[in-house]
Design a protein around this motif. Structure first.
Motif, PDB file in Angstrom:
ATOM      1  N   LYS A 159      24.220  66.979  45.954  1.00  0.00           N
ATOM      2  CA  LYS A 159      23.473  66.085  47.129  1.00  0.00           C
ATOM      3  C   LYS A 159      23.378  66.922  48.365  1.00  0.00           C
ATOM      4  O   LYS A 159      24.472  66.798  48.989  1.00  0.00           O
ATOM      5  CB  LYS A 159      24.096  64.793  47.036  1.00  0.00           C
ATOM      6  CG  LYS A 159      23.322  63.760  47.970  1.00  0.00           C
ATOM      7  CD  LYS A 159      24.106  62.379  47.865  1.00  0.00           C
ATOM      8  CE  LYS A 159      23.276  61.540  48.681  1.00  0.00           C
ATOM      9  NZ  LYS A 159      24.285  60.365  48.806  1.00  0.00           N
ATOM     10  N   PRO A 160      22.265  67.179  48.853  1.00  0.00           N
ATOM     11  CA  PRO A 160      22.395  67.905  50.387  1.00  0.00           C
ATOM     12  C   PRO A 160      22.597  66.737  51.433  1.00  0.00           C
ATOM     13  O   PRO A 160      22.189  65.659  51.184  1.00  0.00           O
ATOM     14  CB  PRO A 160      20.902  68.501  50.396  1.00  0.00           C
ATOM     15  CG  PRO A 160      20.295  67.790  49.400  1.00  0.00           C
ATOM     16  CD  PRO A 160      21.071  67.464  48.159  1.00  0.00           C
ATOM     17  N   ILE A 198      22.220  62.660  60.862  1.00  0.00           N
ATOM     18  CA  ILE A 198      21.500  61.296  61.186  1.00  0.00           C
ATOM     19  C   ILE A 198      20.769  61.320  62.403  1.00  0.00           C
ATOM     20  O   ILE A 198      19.857  60.310  62.454  1.00  0.00           O
ATOM     21  CB  ILE A 198      22.535  59.972  61.044  1.00  0.00           C
ATOM     22  CG1 ILE A 198      23.739  60.057  62.213  1.00  0.00           C
ATOM     23  CG2 ILE A 198      23.083  60.069  59.568  1.00  0.00           C
ATOM     24  CD1 ILE A 198      24.039  58.780  62.249  1.00  0.00           C
ATOM     25  N   ASN A 199      21.141  62.022  63.156  1.00  0.00           N
ATOM     26  CA  ASN A 199      20.429  62.067  64.477  1.00  0.00           C
ATOM     27  C   ASN A 199      18.956  63.018  64.585  1.00  0.00           C
ATOM     28  O   ASN A 199      18.228  62.405  65.164  1.00  0.00           O
ATOM     29  CB  ASN A 199      21.355  62.870  65.583  1.00  0.00           C
ATOM     30  CG  ASN A 199      22.729  62.054  65.597  1.00  0.00           C
ATOM     31  OD1 ASN A 199      22.687  60.805  66.043  1.00  0.00           O
ATOM     32  ND2 ASN A 199      23.868  62.711  65.291  1.00  0.00           N
ATOM     33  N   CYS A 200      19.067  63.949  63.732  1.00  0.00           N
ATOM     34  CA  CYS A 200      17.637  64.906  64.046  1.00  0.00           C
ATOM     35  C   CYS A 200      17.200  65.116  62.595  1.00  0.00           C
ATOM     36  O   CYS A 200      16.242  65.581  62.422  1.00  0.00           O
ATOM     37  CB  CYS A 200      17.951  66.369  64.690  1.00  0.00           C
ATOM     38  SG  CYS A 200      19.122  67.340  63.792  1.00  0.00           S
ATOM     39  N   GLN A 250      25.391  67.238  67.975  1.00  0.00           N
ATOM     40  CA  GLN A 250      25.855  65.888  67.750  1.00  0.00           C
ATOM     41  C   GLN A 250      26.612  65.853  66.853  1.00  0.00           C
ATOM     42  O   GLN A 250      26.514  66.565  65.800  1.00  0.00           O
ATOM     43  CB  GLN A 250      24.673  64.767  68.128  1.00  0.00           C
ATOM     44  CG  GLN A 250      23.932  64.751  69.719  1.00  0.00           C
ATOM     45  CD  GLN A 250      23.131  63.562  69.510  1.00  0.00           C
ATOM     46  OE1 GLN A 250      23.147  62.803  68.731  1.00  0.00           O
ATOM     47  NE2 GLN A 250      22.259  63.552  70.595  1.00  0.00           N
ATOM     48  N   ILE A 251      27.380  64.437  66.728  1.00  0.00           N
ATOM     49  CA  ILE A 251      28.226  64.218  65.435  1.00  0.00           C
ATOM     50  C   ILE A 251      27.332  64.121  64.087  1.00  0.00           C
ATOM     51  O   ILE A 251      26.212  63.481  64.442  1.00  0.00           O
ATOM     52  CB  ILE A 251      28.978  63.168  65.511  1.00  0.00           C
ATOM     53  CG1 ILE A 251      30.450  63.259  66.530  1.00  0.00           C
ATOM     54  CG2 ILE A 251      29.808  62.721  64.029  1.00  0.00           C
ATOM     55  CD1 ILE A 251      30.843  62.282  66.743  1.00  0.00           C
ATOM     56  N   THR A 252      27.684  64.874  63.112  1.00  0.00           N
ATOM     57  CA  THR A 252      26.632  64.848  61.758  1.00  0.00           C
ATOM     58  C   THR A 252      26.325  63.496  61.326  1.00  0.00           C
ATOM     59  O   THR A 252      24.998  63.169  61.299  1.00  0.00           O
ATOM     60  CB  THR A 252      27.053  65.798  60.838  1.00  0.00           C
ATOM     61  OG1 THR A 252      27.430  67.055  61.428  1.00  0.00           O
ATOM     62  CG2 THR A 252      26.120  65.909  59.655  1.00  0.00           C
ATOM     63  N   ASP A 253      27.322  62.694  61.289  1.00  0.00           N
ATOM     64  CA  ASP A 253      27.140  61.446  60.540  1.00  0.00           C
ATOM     65  C   ASP A 253      28.357  60.543  61.254  1.00  0.00           C
ATOM     66  O   ASP A 253      29.440  60.615  60.328  1.00  0.00           O
ATOM     67  CB  ASP A 253      26.829  61.504  59.181  1.00  0.00           C
ATOM     68  CG  ASP A 253      26.520  60.007  58.536  1.00  0.00           C
ATOM     69  OD1 ASP A 253      26.691  59.183  59.153  1.00  0.00           O
ATOM     70  OD2 ASP A 253      26.324  60.129  57.295  1.00  0.00           O
ATOM     71  N   ILE A 297      20.326  56.571  53.211  1.00  0.00           N
ATOM     72  CA  ILE A 297      19.290  57.260  52.033  1.00  0.00           C
ATOM     73  C   ILE A 297      19.970  58.395  51.785  1.00  0.00           C
ATOM     74  O   ILE A 297      20.038  58.842  50.590  1.00  0.00           O
ATOM     75  CB  ILE A 297      17.905  57.314  52.686  1.00  0.00           C
ATOM     76  CG1 ILE A 297      17.078  55.881  52.759  1.00  0.00           C
ATOM     77  CG2 ILE A 297      17.071  58.116  51.984  1.00  0.00           C
ATOM     78  CD1 ILE A 297      15.942  56.085  53.977  1.00  0.00           C
ATOM     79  N   TYR A 298      20.409  59.202  52.648  1.00  0.00           N
ATOM     80  CA  TYR A 298      21.029  60.569  52.548  1.00  0.00           C
ATOM     81  C   TYR A 298      22.150  60.739  52.287  1.00  0.00           C
ATOM     82  O   TYR A 298      22.658  61.685  51.374  1.00  0.00           O
ATOM     83  CB  TYR A 298      20.239  61.756  53.538  1.00  0.00           C
ATOM     84  CG  TYR A 298      18.748  61.548  53.616  1.00  0.00           C
ATOM     85  CD1 TYR A 298      18.030  62.219  52.629  1.00  0.00           C
ATOM     86  CD2 TYR A 298      17.915  60.942  54.653  1.00  0.00           C
ATOM     87  CE1 TYR A 298      16.745  62.446  52.643  1.00  0.00           C
ATOM     88  CE2 TYR A 298      16.717  61.174  54.680  1.00  0.00           C
ATOM     89  CZ  TYR A 298      16.015  61.816  54.028  1.00  0.00           C
ATOM     90  OH  TYR A 298      14.861  61.940  53.762  1.00  0.00           O
TER      91      TYR A 298
END
Length: 122
Positions: free
Chosen positions: A7-8, A12-14, A39-42, A68-69
């Motif tokens: 699962k890639p 969440i920001n970009c 930024q912080i990824t998630d 979703i991701y």
């Protein structure tokens, strides 16, 4: 095979694809930063599901990307149902305020018609 290959993940920001959301050091997690936006990824990996749902109800795109991701949610249909009802209520109020729906139809029939319209628009 690692979970990242299955699962890639995305920032969440970009929305940029990332390899991992965090690094685990003994008993602690350290969030990673996106290579694109830095930024912080998630940030939601450290939050309770209830807080994530509240942000989703407030229509925060970052919360939706997490769900979703990156999230491990099993309640997508519940989020869809709550957002549908809120959107239908907002549409019904808009039509009432603009005079398209009479006051007597606001509570039942108007709301049901707006719900059906939202389902058709989806």
């Amino acid at each position: 095979m690692s979970i990242n290959a299955i699962k890639p993940f995305v920032c969440i920001n970009c929305g940029h694809r990332v390899r991992e959301l965090y690094k685990k050091y003994s008993n602690t997690l350290k969030t990673t930063h996106c290579d694109k936006c830095h930024q912080i990824t998630d940030k939601y990996i450290e939050f309770e599901e209830f807080i994530i749902l509240i942000d989703a109800l407030l229509l925060d795109s970052c919360a939706f990307r997490h769900i979703i991701y990156n999230g491990n949610f099993k309640i997508h249909w519940k989020v869809f149902f709550v957002v549908l009802l809120l959107e239908s209520f907002a549409l019904c109020r808009y039509k009432h305020d603009s005079g398209r729906i009479a006051s007597s139809h606001l509570h039942e029939r108007g709301f049901y018609m707006c719900t059906i319209q939202n389902i058709g628009d989806a």
